[in-house]
Design a protein around this motif. Structure first.
Motif, PDB file in Angstrom:
ATOM      1  N   ALA A   1     -32.350  37.091 -38.019  1.00 40.28           N
ATOM      2  CA  ALA A   1     -31.483  35.804 -38.387  1.00 40.28           C
ATOM      3  C   ALA A   1     -31.976  35.375 -39.512  1.00 40.28           C
ATOM      4  O   ALA A   1     -30.797  34.695 -40.473  1.00 40.28           O
ATOM      5  CB  ALA A   1     -31.173  34.685 -37.523  1.00 40.28           C
TER       6      ALA A   1
ATOM      7  N   ARG B   1     -24.479  31.867 -30.993  1.00 39.67           N
ATOM      8  CA  ARG B   1     -25.415  32.291 -32.096  1.00 39.67           C
ATOM      9  C   ARG B   1     -26.021  33.673 -32.051  1.00 39.67           C
ATOM     10  O   ARG B   1     -26.011  34.313 -30.865  1.00 39.67           O
ATOM     11  CB  ARG B   1     -26.829  31.330 -32.106  1.00 39.67           C
TER      12      ARG B   1
ATOM     13  N   ARG C   1     -26.881  41.797 -43.372  1.00 39.82           N
ATOM     14  CA  ARG C   1     -25.966  40.836 -42.546  1.00 39.82           C
ATOM     15  C   ARG C   1     -25.091  40.265 -43.593  1.00 39.82           C
ATOM     16  O   ARG C   1     -25.297  39.804 -44.774  1.00 39.82           O
ATOM     17  CB  ARG C   1     -26.532  39.831 -41.656  1.00 39.82           C
TER      18      ARG C   1
ATOM     19  N   ASN D   1     -22.454  36.955 -44.928  1.00 40.74           N
ATOM     20  CA  ASN D   1     -22.655  35.673 -45.262  1.00 40.74           C
ATOM     21  C   ASN D   1     -22.614  34.753 -43.887  1.00 40.74           C
ATOM     22  O   ASN D   1     -23.371  33.747 -43.739  1.00 40.74           O
ATOM     23  CB  ASN D   1     -21.879  35.074 -46.258  1.00 40.74           C
TER      24      ASN D   1
ATOM     25  N   ASN E   1     -23.223  35.800 -41.042  1.00 42.24           N
ATOM     26  CA  ASN E   1     -24.271  36.244 -40.127  1.00 42.24           C
ATOM     27  C   ASN E   1     -23.488  36.965 -38.686  1.00 42.24           C
ATOM     28  O   ASN E   1     -24.377  37.335 -37.852  1.00 42.24           O
ATOM     29  CB  ASN E   1     -25.062  35.026 -39.660  1.00 42.24           C
ATOM     30  N   ASN E   2     -22.381  37.010 -38.811  1.00 46.46           N
ATOM     31  CA  ASN E   2     -21.910  37.887 -37.685  1.00 46.46           C
ATOM     32  C   ASN E   2     -21.267  39.488 -37.941  1.00 46.46           C
ATOM     33  O   ASN E   2     -20.597  39.905 -37.140  1.00 46.46           O
ATOM     34  CB  ASN E   2     -20.438  37.219 -36.918  1.00 46.46           C
TER      35      ASN E   2
ATOM     36  N   ASN F   1     -28.992  36.250 -33.044  1.00 44.18           N
ATOM     37  CA  ASN F   1     -30.329  36.273 -33.330  1.00 44.18           C
ATOM     38  C   ASN F   1     -30.475  37.659 -33.915  1.00 44.18           C
ATOM     39  O   ASN F   1     -29.728  38.105 -35.171  1.00 44.18           O
ATOM     40  CB  ASN F   1     -31.364  36.157 -32.233  1.00 44.18           C
TER      41      ASN F   1
ATOM     42  N   ARG G   1     -32.970  37.214 -42.025  1.00 41.44           N
ATOM     43  CA  ARG G   1     -32.850  38.521 -42.671  1.00 41.44           C
ATOM     44  C   ARG G   1     -34.387  39.081 -43.035  1.00 41.44           C
ATOM     45  O   ARG G   1     -34.142  39.667 -44.085  1.00 41.44           O
ATOM     46  CB  ARG G   1     -32.237  37.961 -44.201  1.00 41.44           C
TER      47      ARG G   1
END
Length: 121
Positions: A53, A30, A71, A73, A75-76, A32, A55
């Motif tokens: 995370a 994950r 970020r 879609n 999230n990485n 953050n 947004r």
């Protein structure tokens, strides 16, 4: 192993735009909060903008209204859209993230290698 790799830096004239990207990869459970920092020559590294995370975003006063952090879609991936660039924005820009690796119970803080942004007057 976790890696952050920045791209998108370069040389631009005053008033121009650049978009920085940061890709997180490796054994990630994950991610953050993520953030962009910058360090001008001979100065300390300072926070530019951050995003949770969920947004929620935060900006240093000197870039608010000119820069936009986002970020991807998945999230990485982290982005920094920089508009109306000024010579004082010249610095090495670093990606930073709080990441919990797979197989661990703790979140650790990671840094990218940095990307140079130079704004000519």
């Amino acid at each position: 192993q976790v890696q952050l790799v920045e791209s998108g830096g370069g040389l631009v004239q005053t008033g121009g735009s650049l978009r920085l990207s940061c890709a997180a990869s490796g054994n990630i459970f994950r991610i953050n909060a993520m953030a962009w920092y910058r360090q001008a020559s001979g100065k300390q590294r300072d926070l530019v903008a951050s995003i949770t995370a969920g947004r929620s975003t935060n900006y240093v006063d000197s870039v608010r209204g000119r820069f936009a952090i986002s970020r991807g879609n998945a999230n990485n991936t982290l982005y920094l859209q920089m508009n109306s660039l000024k010579p004082e924005d010249t610095a090495v820009y670093y990606c930073n993230a709080d990441i919990r690796p797979i197989g661990t119970i703790r979140t650790s803080n990671y840094w990218g290698q940095g990307t140079q942004v130079t704004v000519s007057s």
